[in-house]
Design a protein around this motif. Structure first.
Motif, PDB file in Angstrom:
ATOM      1  N   ALA A   1       1.203  -1.434  -0.161  1.00 15.44           N
ATOM      2  CA  ALA A   1      -0.001   0.239   0.076  1.00 15.44           C
ATOM      3  C   ALA A   1       1.133   1.342  -0.582  1.00 15.44           C
ATOM      4  N   LEU A   2       2.225   1.340   1.128  1.00 16.85           N
ATOM      5  CA  LEU A   2       2.841   2.308   0.953  1.00 16.85           C
ATOM      6  C   LEU A   2       3.565   2.596  -0.173  1.00 16.85           C
ATOM      7  N   VAL A   3       4.418   1.543  -0.831  1.00 15.91           N
ATOM      8  CA  VAL A   3       5.183   1.404  -2.856  1.00 15.91           C
ATOM      9  C   VAL A   3       3.969   2.255  -3.495  1.00 15.91           C
ATOM     10  N   ILE A   4       1.811   1.618  -3.149  1.00 17.12           N
ATOM     11  CA  ILE A   4       1.813   2.090  -4.527  1.00 17.12           C
ATOM     12  C   ILE A   4       0.599   3.508  -4.244  1.00 17.12           C
ATOM     13  N   GLY A   5       0.271   3.692  -3.208  1.00 11.86           N
ATOM     14  CA  GLY A   5      -0.219   4.538  -2.502  1.00 11.86           C
ATOM     15  C   GLY A   5       0.746   5.712  -2.578  1.00 11.86           C
ATOM     16  N   LEU A   6       1.693   5.828  -1.926  1.00 12.01           N
ATOM     17  CA  LEU A   6       2.888   7.067  -2.157  1.00 12.01           C
ATOM     18  C   LEU A   6       4.029   7.133  -3.147  1.00 12.01           C
TER      19      LEU A   6
ATOM     20  N   ASN B   1       5.782   7.111  -7.547  1.00 13.50           N
ATOM     21  CA  ASN B   1       4.934   6.853  -8.487  1.00 13.50           C
ATOM     22  C   ASN B   1       5.491   5.661  -9.388  1.00 13.50           C
ATOM     23  N   VAL B   2       5.297   4.647  -8.593  1.00 12.11           N
ATOM     24  CA  VAL B   2       5.182   3.764  -9.692  1.00 12.11           C
ATOM     25  C   VAL B   2       4.307   4.120 -10.856  1.00 12.11           C
ATOM     26  N   ARG B   3       4.263   3.159 -12.132  1.00 15.19           N
ATOM     27  CA  ARG B   3       2.937   2.913 -13.516  1.00 15.19           C
ATOM     28  C   ARG B   3       2.225   1.686 -13.011  1.00 15.19           C
ATOM     29  N   ALA B   4       0.902   2.235 -13.669  1.00 16.04           N
ATOM     30  CA  ALA B   4       0.261   1.501 -13.606  1.00 16.04           C
ATOM     31  C   ALA B   4      -0.283   0.759 -12.842  1.00 16.04           C
ATOM     32  N   LYS B   5      -0.444   1.931 -11.889  1.00 15.55           N
ATOM     33  CA  LYS B   5      -1.736   2.187  -9.918  1.00 15.55           C
ATOM     34  C   LYS B   5      -2.165   0.858 -10.288  1.00 15.55           C
TER      35      LYS B   5
ATOM     36  N   GLY C   1      -7.934  19.056   7.791  1.00 10.45           N
ATOM     37  CA  GLY C   1      -8.334  18.806   6.751  1.00 10.45           C
ATOM     38  C   GLY C   1      -8.609  18.496   5.984  1.00 10.45           C
ATOM     39  N   LEU C   2      -9.520  18.183   4.826  1.00  7.40           N
ATOM     40  CA  LEU C   2      -9.925  17.768   3.875  1.00  7.40           C
ATOM     41  C   LEU C   2      -8.683  16.740   3.210  1.00  7.40           C
ATOM     42  N   PRO C   3      -9.182  15.462   2.951  1.00 13.07           N
ATOM     43  CA  PRO C   3      -8.966  14.461   2.279  1.00 13.07           C
ATOM     44  C   PRO C   3      -8.292  14.745   0.868  1.00 13.07           C
ATOM     45  N   GLN C   4      -7.194  14.291   0.676  1.00 15.93           N
ATOM     46  CA  GLN C   4      -6.504  14.954  -0.682  1.00 15.93           C
ATOM     47  C   GLN C   4      -5.887  13.304  -0.934  1.00 15.93           C
ATOM     48  N   ALA C   5      -5.680  13.152  -2.460  1.00 11.54           N
ATOM     49  CA  ALA C   5      -4.735  12.420  -2.957  1.00 11.54           C
ATOM     50  C   ALA C   5      -3.264  12.505  -2.266  1.00 11.54           C
ATOM     51  N   PRO C   6      -2.446  11.443  -1.880  1.00 12.81           N
ATOM     52  CA  PRO C   6      -1.157  11.665  -1.398  1.00 12.81           C
ATOM     53  C   PRO C   6       0.332  12.295  -1.547  1.00 12.81           C
ATOM     54  N   LEU C   7       0.980  12.013  -1.991  1.00  9.18           N
ATOM     55  CA  LEU C   7       2.170  13.006  -2.812  1.00  9.18           C
ATOM     56  C   LEU C   7       2.321  11.726  -3.612  1.00  9.18           C
ATOM     57  N   ALA C   8       2.916  11.887  -4.634  1.00 11.57           N
ATOM     58  CA  ALA C   8       3.321  10.692  -5.269  1.00 11.57           C
ATOM     59  C   ALA C   8       4.898  10.837  -5.878  1.00 11.57           C
TER      60      ALA C   8
ATOM     61  N   THR D   1      15.873   7.359 -10.408  1.00 11.39           N
ATOM     62  CA  THR D   1      16.593   5.858 -10.815  1.00 11.39           C
ATOM     63  C   THR D   1      15.803   4.503 -10.285  1.00 11.39           C
ATOM     64  N   LYS D   2      15.563   4.787  -9.152  1.00 11.21           N
ATOM     65  CA  LYS D   2      14.878   3.471  -8.168  1.00 11.21           C
ATOM     66  C   LYS D   2      13.791   3.102  -8.705  1.00 11.21           C
ATOM     67  N   ARG D   3      12.750   3.454 -10.059  1.00  7.71           N
ATOM     68  CA  ARG D   3      11.676   3.838 -10.452  1.00  7.71           C
ATOM     69  C   ARG D   3      12.057   1.596 -10.968  1.00  7.71           C
ATOM     70  N   PRO D   4      12.641   1.516 -11.690  1.00  9.03           N
ATOM     71  CA  PRO D   4      12.533   0.121 -12.558  1.00  9.03           C
ATOM     72  C   PRO D   4      12.619  -0.632 -11.869  1.00  9.03           C
ATOM     73  N   LEU D   5      13.938  -0.580 -10.726  1.00  9.35           N
ATOM     74  CA  LEU D   5      13.736  -1.818  -9.524  1.00  9.35           C
ATOM     75  C   LEU D   5      13.227  -2.120  -8.812  1.00  9.35           C
ATOM     76  N   VAL D   6      12.451  -1.030  -8.398  1.00  9.12           N
ATOM     77  CA  VAL D   6      10.819  -1.482  -7.322  1.00  9.12           C
ATOM     78  C   VAL D   6      10.183  -1.655  -8.189  1.00  9.12           C
ATOM     79  N   GLU D   7       9.432  -1.147  -9.720  1.00 10.13           N
ATOM     80  CA  GLU D   7       8.240  -1.969 -10.396  1.00 10.13           C
ATOM     81  C   GLU D   7       8.916  -3.204 -10.516  1.00 10.13           C
ATOM     82  N   ALA D   8      10.124  -3.537 -10.852  1.00  9.05           N
ATOM     83  CA  ALA D   8      10.741  -5.271 -11.236  1.00  9.05           C
ATOM     84  C   ALA D   8      10.532  -6.457 -10.081  1.00  9.05           C
ATOM     85  N   VAL D   9      10.440  -5.919  -8.838  1.00  9.43           N
ATOM     86  CA  VAL D   9      10.077  -6.525  -7.395  1.00  9.43           C
ATOM     87  C   VAL D   9       8.992  -6.771  -7.298  1.00  9.43           C
ATOM     88  N   ILE D  10       8.268  -5.721  -7.555  1.00  7.21           N
ATOM     89  CA  ILE D  10       6.536  -5.438  -7.287  1.00  7.21           C
ATOM     90  C   ILE D  10       5.756  -6.715  -8.511  1.00  7.21           C
TER      91      ILE D  10
END
Length: 565
Positions: A80-85, A87-91, A279-286, A291-300
């Motif tokens: 949830a933290l990785v996908i929710g917070l 900028n991984v693609r294809a969420k 405060g009002l609920p809003q979309a969390p920060l991405a 450069t670590k995004r491809p590695l994180v996406e590969a692990v997921i």
């Protein structure tokens, strides 16, 4: 009928109905287990707790449930933290695939993994890495049981944590970043502390779900000689001894008390950990991974591939061979197993029809109950509000109590013919339908109650001033406004009831089989290839239903599809 009478009649009728299907069966269970000649008698409970088999099963249940809940909380939160917070693609696709195991029946999950990792695994044999024939199956152990329970229940935690992240005000993250806090420090100092109640809820839900899980506990625990309380109840009831009902009633009381204690502790700890947010609920920060995004996406994607593709491929391969244990090749390839379960076995077609019919009817009934009950629960004070709160509490307890215990309670409640009507529900589809409504009412009620909480109830006052009665207000104002939430709850109820085995394991009878009990009976009876073929069909049907609902997402109001934003 004047407005006051209509409101009073509706809330009283709903309260009585929920009391009969949720509270009465459990009261009868406690009466059989703890009441003797009209007075409380704890001797049967104490005797049960002195039994070595019960104590061992209790410890096994607590051990496996606690370990799997911890693992599920860690895994679900991390995803949830990785996908929710970040900028991984294809969420959207990732969320769909992560939630898919939750929609697959637990016994199908167990069958798939047993076939994927065992000595007879067609995939591992094809890769020449299968364990030696005759060796112990690696899943028939505590670690194997915990692994499957973790994979089954981590999507629950993922859903809760993701929803909590989306409810946070954006100002918290903005202030931390302006102050120079990097992502790890923000996570440790702000995000995780605020997620405390959601993490506690996720752990408790995973614990209770694992505690009452029958399919995985039976298919993994029995060969591993690791008996848990649900399996012990099932075995005792199957013995058909003269004192079988009082005996299993006492064990069921033990299981119920453990589940309710866990829920009570969760509620207490949640209140202490709660922090007020402004405060009002809003979309969390991405958060940019750079450069670590491809590695994180590969692990997921590797994790999702291992969780979904390996067992699915093994299940399909087993369904396509003539006999379990054969290597899949052109010589052994056959579609006879699918033909057998789809056309030759009348029990299979009957099970599909039964499960589809009662799951759909339960979902529609729960949606119909939830709309007026949610109205009284949120908007009404005084007697009406108290009655609605009591009814909702009974529904929560029925959901928290393990399904196998509820099935025992329904046997005790409906084994005799109904008064006046002199008709017995035991041994019919009606008792399974009522059990589904009782056990899953809380699932359908939660989103409706949340929708009413977000509504400006001055609408109700304005309609009253205009002379609109209760029925008209519900029909023209509130039912249309909460319809997406009711539909979302109904979809979750349908998918849950369609594939379940825990509630119906003891309530089915010849001619009234469900999908879950039919697959379990095939596997338990040694018809592994038929169990695999039917499991493949069920998985495909579940995926088609979820994809069809995703396609409909643009044509229905927001919030109708439960896994969509």
């Amino acid at each position: 009928m004047n407005p006051f009478t209509a409101e009073k009649f509706t809330v009283v009728t709903l309260s009585l109905l929920i009391a009969v299907i949720c509270a009465l069966p459990l009261l009868l269970l406690f009466k059989i287990g703890l009441i003797n000649e009209g007075s409380l008698d704890l001797r049967p409970l104490l005797e049960a707790l002195q039994s070595r088999s019960v104590l061992r099963a209790l410890w096994h249940s607590l051990e496996s449930s606690a370990l799997s809940a911890l693992c599920a909380t860690f895994l679900g939160t991390a995803l949830a933290l990785v996908i929710g917070l970040t900028n991984v693609r294809a969420k959207g696709l990732l969320v769909f695939l992560i939630l898919l195991p939750m929609m697959i029946p637990p016994h199908v999950t167990a069958i798939a993994w047993i076939q994927a990792l065992g000595p007879a695994s067609p995939i591992l044999r094809w890769l020449n890495i299968a364990p030696e024939l005759g060796s112990d199956h690696p899943l028939y152990s505590l670690s194997g049981l915990v692994m499957l329970l973790t994979l089954q229940h981590s999507p629950l935690v993922f859903l809760l944590v993701r929803a909590a992240l989306r409810s946070f005000p954006r100002e918290l993250s903005d202030a931390a970043r302006v102050s120079g806090a990097r992502a790890p420090r923000m996570l440790l100092k702000i995000t995780l502390p605020l997620l405390g109640p959601a993490l506690m809820a996720g752990f408790a839900l995973s614990f209770v779900a694992a505690l009452g899980n029958f399919g995985i506990n039976a298919l993994i625990g029995i060969p591993a000689r690791y008996t848990t309380l649900p399996v012990l109840v099932w075995r005792r009831l199957a013995s058909f001894g003269p004192d079988v009902l009082p005996n299993v009633a006492v064990i069921s009381v033990v299981l119920t008390l453990v589940a309710l204690t866990a829920i009570a502790l969760q509620s207490i700890l949640q209140k202490r950990m709660r922090s007020a947010l402004v405060g009002l609920p809003q979309a969390p920060l991405a958060i940019s991974l750079g450069t670590k995004r491809p590695l994180v996406e590969a692990v997921i994607w590797s994790f999702i591939g291992a969780v979904l593709l390996l067992p699915a491929a093994s299940l399909i391969a087993t369904a396509l061979v003539k006999t379990y244990g054969l290597d899949l090749s052109l010589d052994t390839l056959t579609f006879d197993n699918f033909a057998e379960v789809l056309w030759r076995q009348s029990v299979t077609l009957r099970a599909f029809a039964n499960s589809t019919g009662i799951a759909a009817l339960a979902a529609l009934t729960i949606a119909g109950i939830s709309i007026p009950l949610g109205y009284f629960l949120i908007s009404r004070k005084g007697t009406h509000g108290r009655l609605a709160s009591i009814a909702a509490g009974q529904a929560d307890i029925a959901f928290a109590v393990p399904g196998l215990v509820m099935s025992i309670a329904f046997i005790l409640a409906f084994i005799r013919p109904l008064p006046i009507l002199n008709v017995s529900l035991y041994g019919t589809l009606w008792i399974i339908l009522i059990a589904y409504i009782s056990c899953f009412l809380a699932v359908g009620l939660k989103p409706v109650a949340a929708a009413f909480l977000q509504m400006d109830m001055s609408l109700d006052d304005a309609a009253r001033v205009s002379g609109a009665g209760f029925i008209r207000r519900m029909r023209t104002i509130f039912a249309p406004l909460v319809a997406p939430a009711a539909a979302s709850g109904a979809i979750l109820v349908f998918l849950t009831a369609y594939n379940e085995v825990t509630v119906s394991a003891l309530l089915w009878s010849t001619g009234n089989e469900t999908i879950g009990t039919t697959i379990f009976n095939y596997e338990d009876g040694g018809y592994t290839t038929l169990a695999a073929a039917m499991s493949v069909i069920v998985v495909i049907a579940t995926i088609i239903i979820m994809i069809a609902m995703n396609v409909m997402a643009r044509k229905v109001p927001a919030g109708t599809i439960p896994w969509r934003d």
